[in-house]
Structures are given as structure tokens and as C-alpha cells.
Design a protein around this motif. Structure first.
Motif, PDB file in Angstrom:
ATOM      1  N   ASP A  14      15.647  46.948  -9.695  1.00 20.90           N
ATOM      2  CA  ASP A  14      16.287  47.677 -10.590  1.00 20.90           C
ATOM      3  C   ASP A  14      17.062  46.453 -11.293  1.00 20.90           C
ATOM      4  O   ASP A  14      18.251  46.103 -11.122  1.00 20.90           O
ATOM      5  N   LEU A  15      16.968  46.203 -12.503  1.00 18.92           N
ATOM      6  CA  LEU A  15      17.274  45.173 -13.449  1.00 18.92           C
ATOM      7  C   LEU A  15      17.949  45.966 -14.765  1.00 18.92           C
ATOM      8  O   LEU A  15      17.862  45.318 -15.837  1.00 18.92           O
ATOM      9  N   VAL A  35      16.507  51.328  -3.649  1.00 16.39           N
ATOM     10  CA  VAL A  35      16.617  50.819  -4.912  1.00 16.39           C
ATOM     11  C   VAL A  35      17.632  49.601  -4.872  1.00 16.39           C
ATOM     12  O   VAL A  35      18.816  49.846  -4.375  1.00 16.39           O
ATOM     13  N   ILE A  36      17.264  48.652  -5.191  1.00 10.01           N
ATOM     14  CA  ILE A  36      17.956  47.232  -5.140  1.00 10.01           C
ATOM     15  C   ILE A  36      18.252  46.903  -6.480  1.00 10.01           C
ATOM     16  O   ILE A  36      17.635  46.410  -7.419  1.00 10.01           O
ATOM     17  N   ASN A  65      24.916  54.997  -9.881  1.00  3.56           N
ATOM     18  CA  ASN A  65      24.418  53.873  -9.191  1.00  3.56           C
ATOM     19  C   ASN A  65      24.630  54.307  -7.581  1.00  3.56           C
ATOM     20  O   ASN A  65      24.444  53.499  -6.634  1.00  3.56           O
ATOM     21  N   ARG A  66      24.719  55.578  -7.273  1.00  5.47           N
ATOM     22  CA  ARG A  66      24.953  55.896  -5.993  1.00  5.47           C
ATOM     23  C   ARG A  66      23.703  55.817  -5.318  1.00  5.47           C
ATOM     24  O   ARG A  66      22.527  55.784  -5.662  1.00  5.47           O
ATOM     25  N   GLY A  67      23.643  55.590  -3.846  1.00  5.82           N
ATOM     26  CA  GLY A  67      22.631  55.382  -3.022  1.00  5.82           C
ATOM     27  C   GLY A  67      21.620  54.191  -3.268  1.00  5.82           C
ATOM     28  O   GLY A  67      20.774  53.983  -2.818  1.00  5.82           O
ATOM     29  N   LYS A  68      22.365  52.967  -4.172  1.00  7.93           N
ATOM     30  CA  LYS A  68      21.685  51.897  -4.320  1.00  7.93           C
ATOM     31  C   LYS A  68      22.333  50.697  -3.449  1.00  7.93           C
ATOM     32  O   LYS A  68      23.269  50.802  -3.015  1.00  7.93           O
ATOM     33  N   PHE A  94       9.351  47.834 -10.676  1.00  8.76           N
ATOM     34  CA  PHE A  94      10.180  47.056 -11.392  1.00  8.76           C
ATOM     35  C   PHE A  94      10.661  47.405 -12.604  1.00  8.76           C
ATOM     36  O   PHE A  94       9.687  47.826 -13.410  1.00  8.76           O
ATOM     37  N   ILE A  95      11.932  47.631 -12.839  1.00  9.32           N
ATOM     38  CA  ILE A  95      12.221  48.372 -14.087  1.00  9.32           C
ATOM     39  C   ILE A  95      13.535  47.598 -14.487  1.00  9.32           C
ATOM     40  O   ILE A  95      14.306  47.100 -14.073  1.00  9.32           O
ATOM     41  N   HIS A  96      13.420  47.434 -15.935  1.00  9.34           N
ATOM     42  CA  HIS A  96      14.559  46.574 -16.450  1.00  9.34           C
ATOM     43  C   HIS A  96      15.045  47.307 -17.820  1.00  9.34           C
ATOM     44  O   HIS A  96      14.189  48.100 -18.335  1.00  9.34           O
ATOM     45  N   SER A  97      16.195  46.799 -18.588  1.00 12.42           N
ATOM     46  CA  SER A  97      16.526  47.314 -19.675  1.00 12.42           C
ATOM     47  C   SER A  97      16.917  46.233 -20.504  1.00 12.42           C
ATOM     48  O   SER A  97      18.018  46.350 -21.394  1.00 12.42           O
TER      49      SER A  97
END
Length: 387
Positions: A14-15, A35-36, A65-68, A94-97
Motif C-alpha cells: 500500500d503506497l 496490508v503493508i 489505517n487500522r490493521g495495517k 500493489f496500490i498507490h495514489s
């Protein structure tokens, strides 16, 4: 970290930052994904935008951002790039914003990441699709609310151009990124094929707004303007009562007939006897109902409408939700305790009979899991520079 849920075993890099992307991956984490969260040395800006129990742990950040797990990487450095490359080698998502040009300059656009992990699901969270002339324009919730027509319909409704009191664009776009990513994962499950996914806030909100507001403008020739007249009728508002306000929708013919028989307002007329007739004069109908609701107290109206089976509700404050009888009866809130104290999280709104999700932990401190993640990932030097 005790993970459970339908996404258990799915690894997400998670970026993302702020709310759109993190809200999407928060739901993934609640549903069992590992989720990193990759953060720069100065952290996600959302860490600092509202009060929290400690510096860098704002209420908004902690919730989305809980649970990450958090790892700090300087992606401008060769070491940071190599670490991310290694993390991606066994990732599912891979997910980025970041904007398209920025992620390309870092060396982690889709072709580069697919070369590392060919079957990866790669999700871009953009303000605007990179396929159009507005690609790489900056975007925030307020600007997207304005551009997608939301402030315009608020003006039709209230007489003033206003934002809604919620970061609606961020959250709707985040849920869209979630479902798009899950669909791509489903496709991979059936075919083994990864792919690139693109979610733009503007396109998402344009689609969202035009569900009902496209209306007559969809047709050729148009049969009316691009708005749903009931939703923007100026008299569509909570009804004022003798001692406050309530929300009620006396909409279909059954409910209308029940209400008219029970209340018998002075303005009762066959002119409003069918939904089609009422729809044609909806603002007038809302105005007449508004005058009638002033005649009784909120409790009296809620009791009557509940007896008649007509949808009605009190006007809750957001604070009231934490003490809501229904939410508490179903165990909606989940309390997580750690070294920073207890946090009562708004829980998971969905229910699964076989694979229920769970809030596995609170949000991580900046870089709290860096060493553990590096140690768990084969081929990474745990002494790697982290900014």
C-alpha cells in the motif's frame, strides 16, 4: 497480528496516502489481507490533520489505517527502491495514489512492477484518469465535489453552493478502488492473469452523481435537465416539529394513503393521490407536509410513523452513533487496546456467515513494523537504509 476474513492470505503493498487509497486498503485489512503501508520518512500527512492520542496518530489516520503494518522507505534511494522491489515479488496487490508521472519516475509504474510480479493486480488511485487531458492535475475532495456537480446540486437544494459535510469524494473513490481491485483479483483467481486497474476520483464521482442526476439529459433529444428534481427540491429537508426536527419520507402510494387516513390534513386532495401526481409537484408536496409536521412533537410523529410503517428517523449527531442502540446490539463497534490505550473503532458494516472480517489491530506508528517486515522477507538485508 490475528488476521481472519475472506482476504486472509492476500498480501497488499500500500503506497497510498490521505484518505481515498487508505480507506480502500483499510477495508482490505479488515477483511483479512496483510496490508503493508509504505511510508516516506516524514510519514503520511493524514497522521497530523486531527487530534489523536499521540503525535502522528490523528483520529482520521488511525481509523483508515487500522490493521495495517507500516514500513518506512526512502524510495528516492537505491536501497529503498530495492526493498520495495523485493516486497513486490510475492505481493498480490500493489496500490498507490501518486500521480502517473511521479510513480513512473520512481521506477514503479505498471510495466516495471509487472516485470517483477507478472500476475500482480496493480491499482492506480488518481485524481483524474491519465488517459485524458487532465491527467496529473492535483485533486482533493473539495475540488472534486465542485467539479463533479455535487456543489451545484447542493445549490439547487439549499440556495447556496456548498460542500457536503463529509469527504464524500475520497470515500466513494476509495470504495470504487476496492471493488475494482477485488474484481481484478477475482479475474486472476479464475485465469492466473494479473492486470492494471485505474480509478480516478473525478470519473468515479461523475458516475456516482449521474446515477440519478443524468435523468432526462441521457436521452436524444433530452427530455429534461441533468438533475433529479425530487432530490434538489428546495423544500426537501428534515421536517420541523413542535420541538425539533425529524426525517421522514412519505413516498409510495401505500404510505401516502396511510398517512392521509391517519392525519387528515386540511390540504388533503385527490391532486396528490398517486406517486406520478406527487412527483410532478414534489416541491409543493414537501412544503405542505412541512407545515403539517409543525403541529405535533417529534416523539408523536415518530411513534405514529413507526406504527404506520413509514420510514422516519430522528436527526442524530455523529456523536450519537457511538451510543446507538441498534449499532451496539449488533456489535458494530470494536475496541482495540494497545500500549497507547483503547480505541473504539467504527466496525465492519458487512457480515459473512463463513469468513467474517475483524479489526486486527490499531493503526501502526510510523515505521513500527519496518524491521519485522524486512526480517520476514527473504533476500532483504535488515540493515538496509530506511531514509
Amino acid at each position: 497480528m490475528n488476521k481472519q476474513g475472506p482476504l486472509k492470505g492476500v498480501k497488499v503493498i500500500d503506497l497510498t496516502a490521505m484518505v481515498m487509497g487508505p480507506y480502500s486498503t483499510q477495508i482490505m485489512a479488515d477483511m483479512g489481507a496483510d496490508v503493508i503501508k509504505v511510508e516516506a520518512p516524514n510519514g503520511d500527512n493524514t497522521r497530523f490533520i486531527s487530534p489523536g492520542p499521540s503525535e502522528g496518530m490523528s483520529g482520521v489516520f488511525v481509523n483508515v489505517n487500522r490493521g495495517k503494518r507500516s514500513i518506512v522507505l526512502d524510495l528516492r534511494s537505491p536501497e529503498g527502491k530495492q526493498t520495495l522491489t523485493t516486497l513486490l515479488a510475492d505481493a498480490d496487490v500493489f496500490i498507490h495514489s501518486m500521480r502517473g508521472k511521479a510513480i513512473q519516475q520512481l521506477g514503479f509504474d505498471y510495466p516495471a512492477v509487472a516485470a517483477i510480479k507478472p500476475d500482480i493486480v496493480y491499482t492506480n488511485c488518481y485524481g483524474y484518469s491519465r488517459r485524458g487531458p487532465d491527467a496529473d492535475r492535483p485533486a482533493y475532495d473539495d475540488t472534486i465535489q465542485a467539479e463533479c456537480g455535487l456543489t451545484y446540486v447542493q445549490q439547487l437544494l439549499t440556495g447556496e453552493a456548498n460542500y457536503v459535510g463529509s469527504i464524500l469524494a475520497d470515500k466513494v473513490a476509495g470504495m470504487t478502488a476496492l471493488y475494482a481491485t477485488m474484481m481484478a483479483l477475482f479475474h486472476r483467481e479464475r485465469t492466473g492473469e494479473g492486470q492494471e486497474v485505474e480509478v480516478g476520483m473525478f470519473e468515479t464521482m461523475a458516475s456516482f452523481m449521474l446515477v440519478e442526476h443524468a435523468n432526462g439529459a441521457m436521452f436524444d433529444p433530452p427530455t429534461g435537465p441533468a438533475n433529479y428534481h425530487r432530490a434538489v427540491a428546495p423544500n426537501r429537508r428534515p421536517y420541523q416539529t413542535k420541538d425539533g426536527h425529524i426525517a421522514a419520507l412519505i413516498y409510495n402510494d401505500k404510505h401516502w394513503s396511510l398517512f392521509m387516513d391517519a392525519v387528515k390534513p386540511a390540504w388533503l386532495s385527490d391532486d396528490f393521490s398517486t406517486l406520478a401526481k406527487r412527483a410532478a409537484r414534489i416541491n409543493e408536496v414537501y412544503g405542505l407536509l412541512g407545515e403539517t409536521f409543525k403541529e405535533r412533537s417529534s416523539a408523536e410523529w415518530l411513534s405514529l410513523l413507526n406504527t404506520l410503517g413509514i420510514p422516519a428517523a430522528p436527526l442524530n449527531r455523529t456523536d450519537d452513533l457511538f451510543n446507538n442502540e441498534h449499532l451496539n446490539a449488533i456489535g458494530f463497534f470494536e475496541t482495540i487496546s494497545d500500549e497507547r490505550g483503547s480505541t473504539r473503532f467504527p466496525g465492519i458494516p458487512t457480515w459473512f456467515s463463513k469468513t467474517p472480517g475483524k479489526i486486527a489491530s490499531g493503526a501502526p506508528l510510523l515505521g513500527a513494523d519496518t524491521d519485522a517486515i524486512l526480517a520476514d522477507t527473504a533476500g532483504i538485508n535488515t540493515q538496509v537504509q530506511r531514509g
